[in-house]
Design a protein around this motif. Structure first.
Motif, PDB file in Angstrom:
ATOM      1  N   PRO A  42      -1.679  -8.648  13.205  1.00  0.00           N
ATOM      2  CA  PRO A  42      -2.813  -7.758  12.941  1.00  0.00           C
ATOM      3  C   PRO A  42      -2.738  -6.506  13.817  1.00  0.00           C
ATOM      4  O   PRO A  42      -2.551  -6.571  15.035  1.00  0.00           O
ATOM      5  N   GLY A  43      -2.858  -5.328  13.166  1.00  0.00           N
ATOM      6  CA  GLY A  43      -2.782  -4.049  13.861  1.00  0.00           C
ATOM      7  C   GLY A  43      -1.411  -3.425  13.854  1.00  0.00           C
ATOM      8  O   GLY A  43      -1.244  -2.259  14.239  1.00  0.00           O
ATOM      9  N   GLN A  44      -0.377  -4.152  13.423  1.00  0.00           N
ATOM     10  CA  GLN A  44       0.977  -3.624  13.386  1.00  0.00           C
ATOM     11  C   GLN A  44       1.307  -3.057  12.010  1.00  0.00           C
ATOM     12  O   GLN A  44       0.704  -3.442  10.999  1.00  0.00           O
ATOM     13  N   GLY A  45       2.274  -2.132  11.971  1.00  0.00           N
ATOM     14  CA  GLY A  45       2.730  -1.540  10.728  1.00  0.00           C
ATOM     15  C   GLY A  45       4.237  -1.482  10.675  1.00  0.00           C
ATOM     16  O   GLY A  45       4.943  -1.750  11.669  1.00  0.00           O
ATOM     17  N   TYR A  46       4.758  -1.121   9.495  1.00  0.00           N
ATOM     18  CA  TYR A  46       6.203  -1.013   9.305  1.00  0.00           C
ATOM     19  C   TYR A  46       6.465   0.157   8.365  1.00  0.00           C
ATOM     20  O   TYR A  46       5.834   0.286   7.310  1.00  0.00           O
ATOM     21  N   THR A  47       7.409   1.001   8.761  1.00  0.00           N
ATOM     22  CA  THR A  47       7.795   2.157   7.955  1.00  0.00           C
ATOM     23  C   THR A  47       9.083   1.840   7.206  1.00  0.00           C
ATOM     24  O   THR A  47      10.096   1.437   7.807  1.00  0.00           O
ATOM     25  N   LEU A  48       9.029   2.011   5.899  1.00  0.00           N
ATOM     26  CA  LEU A  48      10.181   1.701   5.060  1.00  0.00           C
ATOM     27  C   LEU A  48      11.255   2.757   5.266  1.00  0.00           C
ATOM     28  O   LEU A  48      10.961   3.949   5.495  1.00  0.00           O
ATOM     29  N   PRO A  49      12.509   2.362   5.200  1.00  0.00           N
ATOM     30  CA  PRO A  49      13.600   3.328   5.373  1.00  0.00           C
ATOM     31  C   PRO A  49      13.668   4.311   4.203  1.00  0.00           C
ATOM     32  O   PRO A  49      13.200   4.021   3.097  1.00  0.00           O
ATOM     33  N   GLY A  50      14.241   5.489   4.486  1.00  0.00           N
ATOM     34  CA  GLY A  50      14.436   6.469   3.433  1.00  0.00           C
ATOM     35  C   GLY A  50      13.174   7.199   3.045  1.00  0.00           C
ATOM     36  O   GLY A  50      13.128   7.788   1.955  1.00  0.00           O
ATOM     37  N   GLY A  51      12.148   7.140   3.877  1.00  0.00           N
ATOM     38  CA  GLY A  51      10.920   7.853   3.572  1.00  0.00           C
ATOM     39  C   GLY A  51      10.189   7.328   2.349  1.00  0.00           C
ATOM     40  O   GLY A  51       9.496   8.072   1.653  1.00  0.00           O
ATOM     41  N   GLN A  52      10.317   6.048   2.067  1.00  0.00           N
ATOM     42  CA  GLN A  52       9.684   5.469   0.884  1.00  0.00           C
ATOM     43  C   GLN A  52       8.229   5.078   1.121  1.00  0.00           C
ATOM     44  O   GLN A  52       7.533   4.705   0.184  1.00  0.00           O
ATOM     45  N   GLY A  53       7.757   5.135   2.340  1.00  0.00           N
ATOM     46  CA  GLY A  53       6.372   4.812   2.619  1.00  0.00           C
ATOM     47  C   GLY A  53       6.259   3.855   3.790  1.00  0.00           C
ATOM     48  O   GLY A  53       7.228   3.587   4.516  1.00  0.00           O
ATOM     49  N   SER A  54       5.062   3.303   3.956  1.00  0.00           N
ATOM     50  CA  SER A  54       4.815   2.377   5.061  1.00  0.00           C
ATOM     51  C   SER A  54       3.698   1.414   4.680  1.00  0.00           C
ATOM     52  O   SER A  54       2.943   1.648   3.729  1.00  0.00           O
ATOM     53  N   ILE A  55       3.601   0.335   5.459  1.00  0.00           N
ATOM     54  CA  ILE A  55       2.549  -0.658   5.257  1.00  0.00           C
ATOM     55  C   ILE A  55       2.018  -1.072   6.618  1.00  0.00           C
ATOM     56  O   ILE A  55       2.778  -1.198   7.584  1.00  0.00           O
ATOM     57  N   GLU A  56       0.707  -1.261   6.697  1.00  0.00           N
ATOM     58  CA  GLU A  56       0.060  -1.675   7.940  1.00  0.00           C
ATOM     59  C   GLU A  56      -0.791  -2.909   7.673  1.00  0.00           C
ATOM     60  O   GLU A  56      -1.562  -2.954   6.698  1.00  0.00           O
ATOM     61  N   PHE A  57      -0.639  -3.922   8.546  1.00  0.00           N
ATOM     62  CA  PHE A  57      -1.420  -5.165   8.468  1.00  0.00           C
ATOM     63  C   PHE A  57      -2.616  -4.991   9.398  1.00  0.00           C
ATOM     64  O   PHE A  57      -2.498  -5.113  10.611  1.00  0.00           O
ATOM     65  N   THR A  58      -3.778  -4.684   8.826  1.00  0.00           N
ATOM     66  CA  THR A  58      -4.950  -4.357   9.632  1.00  0.00           C
ATOM     67  C   THR A  58      -5.793  -5.575  10.002  1.00  0.00           C
ATOM     68  O   THR A  58      -6.647  -5.483  10.890  1.00  0.00           O
ATOM     69  N   GLY A  59      -5.613  -6.684   9.358  1.00  0.00           N
ATOM     70  CA  GLY A  59      -6.400  -7.878   9.667  1.00  0.00           C
ATOM     71  C   GLY A  59      -6.403  -8.835   8.490  1.00  0.00           C
ATOM     72  O   GLY A  59      -5.540  -8.755   7.605  1.00  0.00           O
ATOM     73  N   TYR A  60      -7.344  -9.720   8.476  1.00  0.00           N
ATOM     74  CA  TYR A  60      -7.421 -10.670   7.364  1.00  0.00           C
ATOM     75  C   TYR A  60      -8.890 -11.021   7.086  1.00  0.00           C
ATOM     76  O   TYR A  60      -9.770 -10.847   7.939  1.00  0.00           O
ATOM     77  N   GLN A  61      -9.136 -11.465   5.881  1.00  0.00           N
ATOM     78  CA  GLN A  61     -10.432 -11.975   5.466  1.00  0.00           C
ATOM     79  C   GLN A  61     -10.210 -13.315   4.764  1.00  0.00           C
ATOM     80  O   GLN A  61      -9.074 -13.678   4.432  1.00  0.00           O
ATOM     81  N   ARG A  62     -11.295 -14.001   4.540  1.00  0.00           N
ATOM     82  CA  ARG A  62     -11.198 -15.265   3.799  1.00  0.00           C
ATOM     83  C   ARG A  62     -11.674 -15.034   2.362  1.00  0.00           C
ATOM     84  O   ARG A  62     -12.542 -14.196   2.110  1.00  0.00           O
ATOM     85  N   TRP A  63     -11.109 -15.790   1.478  1.00  0.00           N
ATOM     86  CA  TRP A  63     -11.569 -15.761   0.094  1.00  0.00           C
ATOM     87  C   TRP A  63     -11.959 -17.164  -0.339  1.00  0.00           C
ATOM     88  O   TRP A  63     -11.537 -18.160   0.258  1.00  0.00           O
ATOM     89  N   THR A  64     -12.765 -17.243  -1.354  1.00  0.00           N
ATOM     90  CA  THR A  64     -13.152 -18.526  -1.935  1.00  0.00           C
ATOM     91  C   THR A  64     -13.033 -18.457  -3.446  1.00  0.00           C
ATOM     92  O   THR A  64     -13.216 -17.390  -4.047  1.00  0.00           O
TER      93      THR A  64
END
Length: 534
Positions: free
Chosen positions: A397-419
């Motif tokens: 939680p709080g970490q991100g990753y940048t895709l190679p080649g300038g294709q974009g990035s993703i960040e894991f900001t936290g989690y929630q529960r679902w039912t």
């Protein structure tokens, strides 16, 4: 036609149809059904292609709506009705009819007995009165013949209980048909902070009867405010579930109300019920595309795979540019790196991590064709690689990753529960449960009621009594059970004979003044010949 109707409405045919109905339901219990889970059917077909080629033409994925099952169901329905109606008519006549007349030879009955008593002129009526009083105290219907013979019968309600059982078995079939035609059931995954409206477009899967108007479902909406989960942390039953509850706000007819939804404690909204079925984790991610624009942000439901909630899922970003993006992987609530790789060692989120790989491809036009949210179709997609190695990464939680080649990035900001909630409408369910209870009660009456007939005859014996005005009377008693394996007939015959002759008190459990039953004044008894059970 008369012969065919007679065969169809026979009890033998009804039993055969009941057996066939049970046999036809077996495939529906063993094979996934489209009505209850289309995804399971699809997965089964992919896993067993050979069986799928056999099951699909035979209609084994929709057993309960098949022509064969419906035909057996309707034939059983007709057979039961045709069998019950004549029996009801005959039983009504039997209830209004007096007990059968006294047989000419009581000594030929399975159980019989006789005694000779010396009585005065008025004692004959007293013997009859004592016999009728004893019979009535044991719930016999009695009738008196002109010659003084007494005939009695009990246990007619055995057939009543039998008919009640069969009548309400028919009602059970009607209730099942009612539910099938006018009932519906659907489920949806709701994440904390999000809502659900009872509209067909909101369901993840939905099944409705043929006569359900899907445009007029019970109007209401639910907001999932908080989902609470507790697991056992002690050494005994570690990880076992201890509490699942959802705090929801329900809006209906313009008014709102707060409720707590728990497993096995559904929320009733008129004739519609909302059940809590399952739960899981929804990682919250933020995806930025190659143009630097936020293409997706929010929670994504991942599906649990084991008791420690190791969950798999797919994050689809079709609006990313210049290439559409997709991520596939798993979420571990309590991560531990072992010899075989990362695993979850506890179902609660003590060390959550998100493990993903990435895909990209050219944008495609939206066709409106439904897609599985939990499966990634890699057609037209290429897995992201760097230096010839396919990219995979882990995020806390709080970490991100940048895709190679300038294709974009993703960040894991936290989690929630679902039912996962299930909305069901079963209009025939109260009738079904009530009919089953009444049918079982009728069956109990039928099983525990003893149908039995008793007769008593008084005849004068040639000769004179001991005193002036006395006479010798022969009292004969016979009994007949109308059901096999019934005990106690010989005791009843002996007790009726003794009661009629004055040896027993007139009401059960009552003794004479001296504390023991005895003969009425002036009576003598001899010649008891009641047979014993073998």
């Amino acid at each position: 036609m008369r012969w065919l109707w007679g065969q169809l409405t026979s009890m033998r045919t009804a039993l055969v149809l009941l057996f066939l109905l049970a046999a036809a339901a077996i495939p529906g219990s063993l094979i996934p059904q489209t009505a209850s889970g289309a995804v399971k059917v699809s997965d089964f077909a992919k896993a067993h292609p050979t069986l799928d080629r056999i099951y699909r033409p035979l209609g084994l994925y929709h057993v309960y709506t098949s022509t064969v099952f419906s035909a057996i169901y309707l034939l059983l329905f007709i057979s039961l009705i045709g069998c019950i109606i004549p029996r009801i008519t005959a039983h009504i006549r039997a209830l209004r009819r007096q007990p059968p007349r006294t047989p000419a030879r009581l000594d030929r009955l399975p159980e019989h007995g006789e005694a000779v008593v010396t009585a005065d002129a008025g004692e004959r009526q007293e013997v009859t009165a004592r016999a009728r009083a004893w019979l009535r105290s044991r719930h016999y219907r009695t009738a008196l013949d002109p010659d003084g013979s007494v005939r009695a019968e009990r246990g007619l309600y055995r057939e009543t209980g039998n008919l009640v059982f069969h009548v309400f078995l028919v009602v059970v079939l009607i209730a099942i048909g009612w539910n099938t035609l006018w009932g519906y059931k659907g489920s949806a995954v709701v994440v904390e902070g999000q809502g659900f409206s009872n509209n067909i477009t909101q369901f993840d899967d939905f099944h409705a009867g043929a006569l359900v108007d899907t445009d007029s479902l019970t109007p209401f909406s639910i907001l999932l405010k908080k989902f609470t989960v507790k697991f056992e942390t002690g050494p005994v039953q570690r990880g076992a579930a201890r509490e699942f509850s959802a705090d929801v706000t329900v809006t209906r007819d313009g008014s709102t109300s707060e409720h707590n939804l728990q497993v096995n404690h559904p929320l009733s909204l008129g004739t519609t019920k909302v059940h809590l079925l399952g739960h899981g984790y929804a990682p919250v991610v933020k995806v930025t595309d190659g143009n630097g624009r936020v293409a997706f942000q929010g929670p994504v439901a991942f599906v649990p795979q084991d008791g420690n909630f190791s969950s798999t899922g797919v994050i689809k970003v079709p609006d990313a540019r210049p290439d559409r993006l997709a991520f596939q992987g798993f979420f571990l609530p309590t991560t531990q790196i072992g010899a075989t790789g990362p695993v979850s060692v506890f179902p609660d989120a003590y060390n959550p991590q998100l493990f993903l790989n990435a895909w990209y491809g050219k944008p495609i036009a939206e066709t409106g064709t439904p897609q599985n949210l939990y499966v990634l179709d890699t057609t037209g997609l290429t897995q992201v690689s760097e230096k010839g190695q396919k990219v995979s990464f882990a995020l806390k939680p709080g970490q991100g990753y940048t895709l190679p080649g300038g294709q974009g990035s993703i960040e894991f900001t936290g989690y929630q529960r679902w039912t996962k909630i299930q909305v069901s409408h079963s209009p025939g369910l109260p009738l079904l449960f009530g009919s089953i209870l009444i049918a079982v009660a009728g069956l109990c009456v039928s099983l525990f009621t003893r149908p039995r007939r008793m007769w008593l005859r008084i005849t004068a014996v040639a000769g004179t009594g001991e005193g002036q005005g006395d006479e010798a009377l022969r009292v004969q008693v016979g009994g007949l059970d109308r059901a096999d394996a019934r005990a106690g007939l010989d005791e009843d015959v002996a007790d009726l004979l003794a009661a009629a002759c004055g040896q027993l008190p007139r009401s059960p459990g009552h003794d004479d003044e001296d504390g023991a039953p005895g003969l009425a004044g002036g009576d003598t008894v001899s010649g008891f010949t009641g047979e014993e059970d073998s």
